[in-house]
Design a protein around this motif. Structure first.
Motif, PDB file in Angstrom:
ATOM      1  N   VAL A  62     -12.281  -8.454 -14.006  1.00  0.00           N
ATOM      2  CA  VAL A  62     -11.449  -7.308 -14.381  1.00  0.00           C
ATOM      3  C   VAL A  62     -10.302  -7.785 -15.256  1.00  0.00           C
ATOM      4  CG1 VAL A  62     -11.988  -5.954 -12.338  1.00  0.00           C
ATOM      5  CG2 VAL A  62     -10.071  -7.546 -12.281  1.00  0.00           C
ATOM      6  N   ILE A  63      -9.732  -6.837 -15.974  1.00  0.00           N
ATOM      7  CA  ILE A  63      -8.540  -7.093 -16.781  1.00  0.00           C
ATOM      8  C   ILE A  63      -7.348  -6.502 -16.048  1.00  0.00           C
ATOM      9  CG2 ILE A  63      -7.422  -6.727 -19.012  1.00  0.00           C
ATOM     10  CD1 ILE A  63     -10.213  -6.335 -20.214  1.00  0.00           C
ATOM     11  N   ASP A  64      -6.322  -7.309 -15.845  1.00  0.00           N
ATOM     12  CA  ASP A  64      -5.172  -6.873 -15.053  1.00  0.00           C
ATOM     13  C   ASP A  64      -4.072  -6.229 -15.889  1.00  0.00           C
ATOM     14  OD1 ASP A  64      -6.376  -7.750 -12.781  1.00  0.00           O
ATOM     15  OD2 ASP A  64      -5.427  -9.723 -12.810  1.00  0.00           O
ATOM     16  N   SER A  65      -4.394  -5.822 -17.114  1.00  0.00           N
ATOM     17  CA  SER A  65      -3.351  -5.277 -17.978  1.00  0.00           C
ATOM     18  C   SER A  65      -3.337  -3.749 -17.994  1.00  0.00           C
ATOM     19  CB  SER A  65      -3.541  -5.795 -19.414  1.00  0.00           C
ATOM     20  OG  SER A  65      -4.830  -5.418 -19.903  1.00  0.00           O
ATOM     21  N   PHE A  66      -3.926  -3.109 -16.980  1.00  0.00           N
ATOM     22  CA  PHE A  66      -3.894  -1.655 -16.919  1.00  0.00           C
ATOM     23  C   PHE A  66      -2.467  -1.179 -16.664  1.00  0.00           C
ATOM     24  CE2 PHE A  66      -8.182  -2.196 -17.045  1.00  0.00           C
ATOM     25  CZ  PHE A  66      -8.804  -2.601 -15.882  1.00  0.00           C
ATOM     26  N   PRO A  67      -2.119  -0.003 -17.198  1.00  0.00           N
ATOM     27  CA  PRO A  67      -0.809   0.565 -16.829  1.00  0.00           C
ATOM     28  C   PRO A  67      -0.784   0.886 -15.341  1.00  0.00           C
ATOM     29  CG  PRO A  67      -2.130   2.161 -18.063  1.00  0.00           C
ATOM     30  CD  PRO A  67      -2.847   0.852 -18.161  1.00  0.00           C
ATOM     31  N   VAL A  68       0.331   0.549 -14.688  1.00  0.00           N
ATOM     32  CA  VAL A  68       0.469   0.761 -13.246  1.00  0.00           C
ATOM     33  C   VAL A  68       1.100   2.125 -13.015  1.00  0.00           C
ATOM     34  CG1 VAL A  68       1.503  -0.065 -11.111  1.00  0.00           C
ATOM     35  CG2 VAL A  68       0.695  -1.700 -12.821  1.00  0.00           C
ATOM     36  N   ARG A  69       0.405   2.971 -12.215  1.00  0.00           N
ATOM     37  CA  ARG A  69       0.923   4.288 -11.861  1.00  0.00           C
ATOM     38  C   ARG A  69       1.536   4.203 -10.474  1.00  0.00           C
ATOM     39  NH1 ARG A  69      -1.750   8.658 -14.180  1.00  0.00           N
ATOM     40  NH2 ARG A  69      -0.355   9.938 -12.893  1.00  0.00           N
ATOM     41  N   ASN A  70       2.755   4.694 -10.367  1.00  0.00           N
ATOM     42  CA  ASN A  70       3.441   4.748  -9.078  1.00  0.00           C
ATOM     43  C   ASN A  70       3.582   6.193  -8.638  1.00  0.00           C
ATOM     44  OD1 ASN A  70       3.982   1.907  -8.948  1.00  0.00           O
ATOM     45  ND2 ASN A  70       5.561   2.222 -10.491  1.00  0.00           N
ATOM     46  N   ILE A  71       3.626   6.408  -7.360  1.00  0.00           N
ATOM     47  CA  ILE A  71       3.843   7.751  -6.841  1.00  0.00           C
ATOM     48  C   ILE A  71       5.128   7.765  -6.023  1.00  0.00           C
ATOM     49  CG2 ILE A  71       1.396   8.349  -6.780  1.00  0.00           C
ATOM     50  CD1 ILE A  71       1.413   7.785  -3.789  1.00  0.00           C
ATOM     51  N   VAL A  72       5.795   8.916  -6.028  1.00  0.00           N
ATOM     52  CA  VAL A  72       6.931   9.113  -5.142  1.00  0.00           C
ATOM     53  C   VAL A  72       6.361   9.441  -3.770  1.00  0.00           C
ATOM     54  CG1 VAL A  72       8.962  10.486  -4.645  1.00  0.00           C
ATOM     55  CG2 VAL A  72       8.400   9.919  -7.012  1.00  0.00           C
ATOM     56  N   GLU A  73       6.675   8.610  -2.800  1.00  0.00           N
ATOM     57  CA  GLU A  73       6.084   8.735  -1.473  1.00  0.00           C
ATOM     58  C   GLU A  73       7.041   9.465  -0.535  1.00  0.00           C
ATOM     59  OE1 GLU A  73       4.288   5.794   2.013  1.00  0.00           O
ATOM     60  OE2 GLU A  73       5.181   4.955   0.204  1.00  0.00           O
ATOM     61  N   GLU A  74       6.582  10.561   0.052  1.00  0.00           N
ATOM     62  CA  GLU A  74       7.363  11.243   1.072  1.00  0.00           C
ATOM     63  C   GLU A  74       7.022  10.641   2.427  1.00  0.00           C
ATOM     64  OE1 GLU A  74       8.375  15.716   2.829  1.00  0.00           O
ATOM     65  OE2 GLU A  74       7.154  15.487   1.013  1.00  0.00           O
ATOM     66  N   ILE A  75       8.027  10.230   3.179  1.00  0.00           N
ATOM     67  CA  ILE A  75       7.801   9.558   4.459  1.00  0.00           C
ATOM     68  C   ILE A  75       8.318  10.428   5.596  1.00  0.00           C
ATOM     69  CG2 ILE A  75       7.846   7.245   3.456  1.00  0.00           C
ATOM     70  CD1 ILE A  75      10.734   6.978   4.407  1.00  0.00           C
ATOM     71  N   SER A  76       7.826  10.151   6.773  1.00  0.00           N
ATOM     72  CA  SER A  76       8.211  10.929   7.944  1.00  0.00           C
ATOM     73  C   SER A  76       9.590  10.507   8.446  1.00  0.00           C
ATOM     74  CB  SER A  76       7.177  10.750   9.058  1.00  0.00           C
ATOM     75  OG  SER A  76       7.204   9.412   9.544  1.00  0.00           O
ATOM     76  N   GLU A  77      10.145  11.334   9.331  1.00  0.00           N
ATOM     77  CA  GLU A  77      11.444  11.026   9.940  1.00  0.00           C
ATOM     78  C   GLU A  77      11.380   9.707  10.703  1.00  0.00           C
ATOM     79  OE1 GLU A  77      15.419  12.886  10.725  1.00  0.00           O
ATOM     80  OE2 GLU A  77      13.802  13.235   9.308  1.00  0.00           O
ATOM     81  N   GLU A  78      10.273   9.500  11.402  1.00  0.00           N
ATOM     82  CA  GLU A  78      10.117   8.273  12.182  1.00  0.00           C
ATOM     83  C   GLU A  78      10.060   7.046  11.279  1.00  0.00           C
ATOM     84  OE1 GLU A  78       6.895   6.324  15.330  1.00  0.00           O
ATOM     85  OE2 GLU A  78       6.566   8.311  14.478  1.00  0.00           O
ATOM     86  N   GLN A  79       9.294   7.123  10.189  1.00  0.00           N
ATOM     87  CA  GLN A  79       9.219   6.001   9.250  1.00  0.00           C
ATOM     88  C   GLN A  79      10.573   5.747   8.596  1.00  0.00           C
ATOM     89  OE1 GLN A  79       6.136   7.655   6.808  1.00  0.00           O
ATOM     90  NE2 GLN A  79       4.508   6.524   7.827  1.00  0.00           N
TER      91      GLN A  79
END
Length: 647
Positions: free
Chosen positions: A522-539
């Motif tokens: 594989v080629i590791d030069s792909f653009p990296v997509r990040n997501i905004v993660e919603e976490i629980s109260e406990e986390q």
């Protein structure tokens, strides 16, 4: 050797998984078909299963009495969501090798899974001497040149020293005392060693709680916990994952060494993948079970998809909470590469001491009072609702109260009048209420915001991230950026469509995959997509408590001197007639250099005012703070906030 399923799990070293078991005997009904958590499986005599992992499903508890035989104490079940906090009682039985520790204690990627031990006599490691009682933190286990080693850390003279110890390292290792308070679920997931008792002390034996979860009459707080495990296993030539409770009445025999494991599904969790060495990546895998309630669940991580796992690493995130008067609040982990833009929002400060913590050398802190304060002496200024101040610095000042001179911590400010400034002193113990006045209309990217301003900081999304299809931050009324954390991630991409790659969290993603190949071109030069993660109260609370365990709680605000008697507020809120601040204030801008606060401010600013947990408080008060937001702001404060925030 034949054993019960429960005995097998209690003696099992998690690092030797997977294991192949043969069912020897048991109690069966109607052809040995059991319905277990939505999965049917046959456990007839002679059946062969492969155990991939296990986790605690429920807790059986009994009253523990020191210096007494506790074998006959009646057991009762405690749900994992049992409310309240527990203190862990230190295990007094030593471990004699590092291997003994790794077999009994989970060592994982998060801070909570880094156990601490001390050596009875001390260890000489050549270039490093570890003395008796010094706390050794175990961070991870790694294969180094063909030998399994434990990556450790010790703090000597306020400096962190990293080193490795082989699993064969001998000595008397004792568990370090744990000063934190834990929920039952946290203890179940991280703090119960295998094949050992875990004694805990319940910190809130209240009548209200006892009415919901009846406890024995002679209960004094000490409990002995026995875990019941849920075993994740697969059957021969099947892709379905079955889950079995460890207290099922069957006997098993370990036949791993004499059975071909290729006929079984090779299932790994994200934690299993992260434990692999860096040189084993990249690898191809098929998703067997996808995560729940995740933006990628219906796409790249849906069952049947083939993915490439490129590497493992640590990545930064900004922990943020929604600003709102009602509850519950939502919490987010924002990648530092987030491309939206923010505008500053006013911060609220409940005391003058919080103003001292929040002040900056790069910009004058301008606030307006929303609560009146009557000064007990002439040297200190009284405050009326609507008064405006520029915060300068704190100092100790001598005041005269009832004929007695006392040194009091004060905050030097400049009170803004219509045409001039008036120097005033506010006591640090003052329980006032202030709202920040914002003159900065600029829009900031997240990386620039974190570089220029100390956290915590209040913002609102002014331009959403156009690279995200559904930017959940854009709909929030405001955000408090609380702190920067570091977490464990895997980088993955779709093997069939390798146009982009994604970061997925290791500890918060319930996913199971089957390895297909360990050699992937594989080629590791792909653009990296990040997501905004919603976490629980406990986390959220777990991250706040354990991300920076070396930090001490913020210092308490100064107390009011005992000689000063608090008088009732006689100041009536005047009609608001907010004068424009002096022209020089409007031109204030923040320098581009990052503000390096003092050590005291750094520690205190790690916890926002709305959710600080002072670990020196009684445990019951800590629990209230953890689960209760600040009281709703009054209409007067909302009016002032709207008046002072300049869009």
């Amino acid at each position: 050797m034949t054993s019960t399923l429960q005995e097998f799990i209690h003696s099992l070293n998690p690092r030797t998984l997977p294991r192949v078991l043969q069912i020897q005997s048991g109690i069966y009904v109607q052809g040995s078909i059991y319905e277990m958590f939505g999965n049917e499986c046959s456990l007839s005599t002679g059946e062969v299963i492969k155990v991939n992992s296990f986790k605690i499903k429920k807790i059986m508890a009994s009253i523990y009495k020191e210096n007494e035989d506790n074998q006959c104490s009646p057991k009762f079940e405690l749900p994992l969501n049992f409310p309240g906090l527990f203190k862990i009682m230190t295990d007094r039985i030593p471990y004699h090798t590092m291997s003994d520790i790794t077999r009994a204690v989970y060592i994982g990627p998060s801070r909570l899974s880094h156990p601490c031990f001390y050596h009875q006599k001390g260890i000489n490691l050549g270039n490093l001497n570890i003395d008796y009682g010094e706390q050794i933190m175990l961070n991870s286990i790694e294969d180094i040149n063909g030998e399994m080693m434990v990556n450790c850390e010790v703090v000597k003279n306020n400096k962190h020293h990293s080193f490795t110890m082989p699993l064969s390292q001998e000595g008397d290792f004792y568990e370090c005392e744990d000063e934190y308070m834990y929920t039952l679920k946290e203890i179940a997931e991280w703090k119960i060693p295998k094949s050992r008792k875990r004694i805990v002390k319940f910190t809130d034996i209240s009548n209200k709680l006892n009415s919901i979860y009846p406890l024995p009459k002679n209960f004094d707080g000490l409990l002995s916990l026995t875990p019941i495990y849920e075993i994740q296993a697969v059957m021969k030539f099947q892709k379905d994952i079955v889950r079995i409770l460890s207290d099922l009445d069957v006997e098993v025999k370990d036949i791993t060494d004499c059975h071909d494991a290729k006929c079984f599904l090779q299932v790994l969790t994200t934690e299993d993948l992260f434990e692999k060495t860096s040189k084993e990546f990249p690898m191809a895998a098929e998703v067997i079970e996808g995560p729940q309630e995740n933006p990628l669940a219906n796409g790249i991580l849906q069952p049947g998809k083939t993915i490439v796992i490129h590497k493992k690493y640590q990545a930064s995130r900004i922990l943020a909470s929604e600003i709102r008067s009602d509850s519950p609040k939502r919490h987010f982990l924002i990648p530092t590469s987030y491309k939206g833009k923010f505008k500053r929002r006013p911060r609220e400060f409940p005391t003058a001491y919080d103003l001292e913590i929040a002040k900056s050398d790069k910009e004058h802190l301008h606030v307006v009072a929303t609560k009146a304060f009557d000064s007990p002496c002439e040297e200190l200024s009284s405050v009326s609702v609507g008064d405006q101040f520029l915060v300068q610095h704190s100092k100790t000042s001598e005041i005269l109260c009832k004929g007695i001179k006392k040194d009091v911590g004060v905050l030097a400010c400049e009170k803004i009048l219509k045409k001039h400034y008036e120097p005033v002193l506010l006591p640090l113990y003052m329980e006032g209420s202030f709202i920040e006045v914002i003159h900065d209309k600029k829009q900031y990217e997240l990386s620039m915001l974190c570089a220029q301003f100390p956290l915590p900081f209040n913002v609102k999304v002014s331009v959403r991230d156009l690279s995200i299809e559904n930017d959940i931050l854009a709909a929030t009324p405001g955000l408090q950026l609380e702190e920067e954390i570091t977490d464990s991630y895997l980088l993955i991409s779709d093997l069939a469509n390798p146009s982009e790659s994604w970061e997925i969290p290791v500890s918060r993603l319930g996913m199971a995959v089957q390895l297909l190949s360990s050699t992937v071109d594989v080629i590791d030069s792909f653009p990296v997509r990040n997501i905004v993660e919603e976490i629980s109260e406990e986390q959220y609370y777990m991250m706040r408590r354990y991300e920076n365990p070396a930090l001490h709680p913020p210092p308490r605000p100064p107390k009011k001197p005992s000689g000063m008697k608090k008088e009732p507020n006689s100041l009536t809120p005047p009609k608001l007639n907010i004068a424009d601040p002096p022209r020089s204030l409007k031109s204030l801008h923040v320098d581009t250099a990052k503000n390096l606060h003092s050590p005291q401010a750094t520690v205190a600013s790690k916890l926002p005012v709305s959710c600080q947990i002072d670990l020196t408080l009684p445990e019951t008060e800590q629990n209230v703070i953890r689960t209760t937001a600040l009281a709703d702001t009054s209409m007067m404060r909302e009016t002032i906030q709207n008046e002072y925030y300049m869009e």
